[in-house]
Design an enzyme around this catalytic site. Structure first.
Site, PDB file in Angstrom:
ATOM      1  N   GLY A 134       0.827  -1.199   0.000  1.00  0.00           N
ATOM      2  CA  GLY A 134       0.000   0.000   0.000  1.00  0.00           C
ATOM      3  C   GLY A 134       0.862   1.249   0.000  1.00  0.00           C
ATOM      4  O   GLY A 134       2.043   1.224   0.359  1.00  0.00           O
ATOM      5  N   CYS A 135       0.261   2.365  -0.391  1.00  0.00           N
ATOM      6  CA  CYS A 135       1.021   3.610  -0.516  1.00  0.00           C
ATOM      7  C   CYS A 135       1.518   4.090   0.850  1.00  0.00           C
ATOM      8  O   CYS A 135       2.698   4.343   1.043  1.00  0.00           O
ATOM      9  CB  CYS A 135       0.185   4.680  -1.220  1.00  0.00           C
ATOM     10  SG  CYS A 135      -1.469   4.902  -0.554  1.00  0.00           S
ATOM     11  N   TYR A 136       0.591   4.210   1.812  1.00  0.00           N
ATOM     12  CA  TYR A 136       1.013   4.606   3.162  1.00  0.00           C
ATOM     13  C   TYR A 136       2.016   3.610   3.724  1.00  0.00           C
ATOM     14  O   TYR A 136       2.999   3.977   4.376  1.00  0.00           O
ATOM     15  CB  TYR A 136      -0.184   4.634   4.106  1.00  0.00           C
ATOM     16  CG  TYR A 136      -1.110   5.800   3.980  1.00  0.00           C
ATOM     17  CD1 TYR A 136      -0.660   7.102   4.216  1.00  0.00           C
ATOM     18  CD2 TYR A 136      -2.450   5.618   3.676  1.00  0.00           C
ATOM     19  CE1 TYR A 136      -1.524   8.174   4.137  1.00  0.00           C
ATOM     20  CE2 TYR A 136      -3.333   6.692   3.592  1.00  0.00           C
ATOM     21  CZ  TYR A 136      -2.864   7.967   3.825  1.00  0.00           C
ATOM     22  OH  TYR A 136      -3.728   9.031   3.750  1.00  0.00           O
ATOM     23  N   ALA A 137       1.737   2.320   3.490  1.00  0.00           N
ATOM     24  CA  ALA A 137       2.591   1.278   4.073  1.00  0.00           C
ATOM     25  C   ALA A 137       4.016   1.373   3.548  1.00  0.00           C
ATOM     26  O   ALA A 137       4.988   1.260   4.307  1.00  0.00           O
ATOM     27  CB  ALA A 137       1.989  -0.094   3.780  1.00  0.00           C
ATOM     28  N   ALA A 153       5.639   4.000   2.495  1.00  0.00           N
ATOM     29  CA  ALA A 153       6.324   5.138   3.110  1.00  0.00           C
ATOM     30  C   ALA A 153       6.625   4.863   4.581  1.00  0.00           C
ATOM     31  O   ALA A 153       7.723   5.160   5.069  1.00  0.00           O
ATOM     32  CB  ALA A 153       5.472   6.401   2.964  1.00  0.00           C
TER      33      ALA A 153
END
Lengths: 343, 343, 343, 343
Positions: free
Chosen positions: B146-149, B151
């Protein structure tokens, strides 16, 4: 009541003018600026065309004290410390929007603002003007709080005053719109650099940190330090502040909301959201409201406080008017009881 | 190498197309969509006019496997779990951009995604594709993070792997651009509601929380939970993530930067900023870079990690191409070695 | 082919670097700047970190001519006119992105730019580089067109060349993103003044007016003047231009689109929209495309031409690369054949 | 005076509420909505929390007429035509903000709105409410003008009434913020599609065209048609309108400004800029002002009129309050005499 505004061409000064023009008990009798005195106010602020008949005047304390009952200094930190002196010496009321009279401990101002402070005996005359926590007897000299500081202090007040927090666990991640940086030109206020962007600035060194700590210590002297970050988001107005802290004891979201509602029962400008609701930045723009949402995380034992204000409203001019109302004995809401502008 | 893209009309699918069209070793041989199949790709995406000659096809696994060597599923969570099955059963390589094959523990997906999971034996076949930490032997089925994950995990990896952190002190305040919510219409993607606004959403309940914890536990099994918040900022692309954690021992900023630089020495897409410099969101837009800045606060003993990625780049399509490169044995940078677009 | 970029730290210079780094037949061998020479390129442009190993050099024509085959001057109007001279005198190829060598009529530059012009014999050596209309024999000195001018000229070329227009009826309402104003600091590039705002500037006095008229007259010598307005919109990149003109004879939308398609048949960067479709600004961002939509109004006898370009792409660096390709005999699309970035 | 607002949850309805809450002579006694009646107003509009104690009611004409003196219909075109009937039949005053009662010629509404019109005898009872040009005797039923129409008509009124224009030369290029499209969800109000973008929509077919022509013909019956384009710009509020027309005789900028100033001498909400000054969009946001700048081009013989309004202010709710004031005999400025919000 008659008032004067010094620094009227800055964003806070303009916002003061906007609020005070509709104040039922106050008349703005003169407006002043050092930088723009040759141009008319309308030329540089076309939104005011035909609406403000006052001339833009030089800053002359004697003339101001002659026609006014109180002066607002909407001038930058470093300027107010000079401008305020003749007024204080003449025992004339001042509401100052800069950071120059907020820090009461010797050396703090020098450390965080990187310049020499006002004389400490003058600083001590000023009340720190967090409107919801003004105590009597009140001074006629008011240091209006910083925008971040207002939001941070209101966010944590109930939890600290009720001794609910693990003190070394406070982390505040605050975001501000660009008007917080004022009208000055810089790389970080350039549209092409700021639009579609986000930036963390003044890492661990923002000048509101000592101001916040000073206030929180009043409520909880054992507190030592807070982690406080400031970022710039691509909006013109508003502060969106997220505060995190560990609790000494678990709590339900319902109790958390109740605690805040009880605490702010008599504070018309602090609005506590329902359980499970968190404020959005836009819901306070153009107003003096400070809206707060709360959540407790059972997995981490951390409470999250989400707080929004208009940096030019509750964070500057709005609270300054609120402080004027308190000073003058008006209803706290006078001149401020309008709906936020939405959308 | 020949590849197909399923879900090409979503933002991640379009970004895959953009990257892969310029990949030196890859040819996109077919593109697929369930929702838009009656209109041509150009009609709904005029930026592609005259540039993509491929027809938009229905999703037919047999036909895809016939002409391709690998399929990208740029489809939403809940859709991929069905679409992937025939490919896996036929032993055909898949890179899936949804959340459907990331959570390896029974019940987690149901809890956080609110729906039934893919069969656990299929989920187990998928590697979690955090590109910088892929280990051998590698699967031909890759669950792109995932995108947040992405980062969050890259932000904390060096500190956790070196056992520097007080484990129950991790707080992540993450902000995302609106494209992270996809093309779907909702109140929270409406321009008038989102522009000039900021919103905290999915308080303590974002589905990337278990994904991050799962990965962090690989590095530090004793870790239990993290505090993780997600807010929406008014930009189209990008994730700006601020992570806070207490250190077991004080450290200097110089050592901190050295630690990260050493750790990511062989990771061309992770760029560690100089001491005292923090990345701005725009410096990675349109690219696969993950830029990280670091600061240690001696007063609070807290390290702040500032991390930026393009949510459609390193947070989705960029990393998917990076995973393809690793899978196929290409140089990791193939098709990704371009400058971010600035300003 | 080896090239140097002078003025690399401005927005057009940076965009040249972005395009040329991925050009298959070109190598950037040196980059130059007068203003920023003490800081490294990475410090002021963190998106370039680890990606550009070239040092930022002073501007020394001799050294440039020694290592390069051509120099790009991405310098402001008023600067190029000095910088170009030693190169022209040494018979060394130059592509200049400023306005200094575009106006061929004596006195025009002085009138519209408010300063003295380059020597007219030098100006005459420069070809006006509207790439779609370059004629042979071609000069080795190219004055790359202005951003507004490129969009305006391409908008009207087919109608003028086919003699369809009532000549005194042309009105162009052009809007530009803020990057068109460059990196310089001013009230009109300040975020708080530009965001959520729109402004008409340089009323009837934009310096691209004589440039456009000069080119239109090449196609239709009888043309005298055009009405041309420029407004600033709150986006970083892009020009959105709406042109209006009366037709000598009615026409159907279908014929109008056919006329343009036939005219631009061999122009890969000009994309004519379908009947009833009008381009949106974002569909060309990050690219060299110029997208055009057309409509005829039977009630008013007016044709509306909607044209979008990226002001830093087709409006500056993109077209400069296209001009390089034409000069060098490369395929016109070399280094430019990439998808726009969307969304 | 007691009033009710129907359609209070739309943007115009909310803005009516904002203006009327501070009106010195008006009390809002009931608010109504068909779509949102199950949720409280505060839940969907958190900016109103604790500020509006009225319940959100169903739309019941009898009950409204019992408690109110006038009803505002802030409902969409197509809805008002039904809702207004019982009020008109009962001889009860209505100010309608939709397009349903503006077009007086048979067949026009059907042509431009694509649906059946209200009964023509009812339409004829409604005055077209361009506040600056209301004539006596006045109806108690007012069709509040469209946002674009208000700006366009005020832009051209002086020139048309003084017979200065070449009639077939009028071209209006109008741009609107996204709130003009209301709260409805669509591709064109999606943040990721609208932000950083600009789009021309309803080419030659916007429903305000016949409304504008109808009004301009009142002033100059010989006028046949206008060229009128509408584009979407990435701001929440505001209309920025640029009108072009040829003059019968040359004029100086000074005379032009004088002409407008004389014409609007008694119109407190129309502010004519100085010679050489043009209004920026933001200078009217949050207000009922219509600001106009003017320039004559001696080369083309074209006058350019730059006009800005807040589409929810002078373009909707503000003008509706102004119309109420005129109807009720209050000072035209009552409830509207506040400073625009800036920045």
């Amino acid at each position: 009541m008659k008032v004067s505004i010094v620094g009227v061409t800055g964003y806070s000064g303009l916002e003061l003018l906007r609020y005070l023009r509709q104040h039922p008990f106050v008349e703005v009798v003169s407006i002043h600026s050092s930088s723009m005195n040759k141009k008319s106010l309308e030329t540089i602020n076309p939104h005011l065309r035909q609406l403000i008949s006052l001339p833009l005047e030089q800053i002359d304390p004697k003339s101001i004290m002659k026609k006014s009952d109180l002066v607002f200094l909407a001038t930058p930190s470093g300027i107010s410390k000079e401008l305020a002196l003749p007024f204080v010496e003449a025992d004339f009321p001042v509401i100052d929007l800069s950071g120059d009279f907020r820090l009461k401990e010797i050396g703090e101002y020098e450390t965080w603002y990187g310049q020499s402070a006002a004389p400490m005996n003058i600083i001590q005359k000023f009340d720190y003007g967090l409107a919801e926590y003004r105590e009597k007897p009140r001074s006629k000299w008011i240091a209006n709080p910083g925008c971040y500081a207002s939001a941070a202090e209101l966010s944590l007040a109930p939890l600290l005053k009720e001794d609910k927090l693990v003190l070394d666990s406070i982390i505040i991640d605050a975001k501000s719109g660009v008007s917080g940086a004022g009208k000055g030109l810089s790389h970080s206020t350039h549209f092409s650099e700021t639009h579609d962007n986000m930036t963390l600035y003044k890492m661990n060194s923002h000048q509101h940190i000592p101001e916040i700590v000073q206030q929180l210590k009043k409520w909880t002297p054992a507190l030592k330090a807070i982690q406080f970050s400031t970022s710039l988001i691509p909006v013109t107005r508003g502060i969106f502040l997220t505060a995190y802290a560990k609790l000494k004891q678990p709590i339900s979201d319902e109790k958390l909301v109740q605690l805040y509602r009880a605490h702010f029962e008599n504070s018309p400008f602090v609005r506590i959201q329902e359980v499970g609701c968190y404020p959005v930045l836009k819901q306070v723009i153009g107003s003096n409201y400070c809206d707060i949402g709360l959540a407790y995380n059972t997995q981490t034992n951390i409470v999250t406080v989400v707080t929004v204000i208009d940096n030019l409203g509750k964070g500057a001019a709005g609270q300054a008017v609120q402080n004027l109302n308190i000073f003058a004995g008006f209803d706290e809401r006078s001149g401020l009881d309008y709906l936020p502008i939405y959308p």
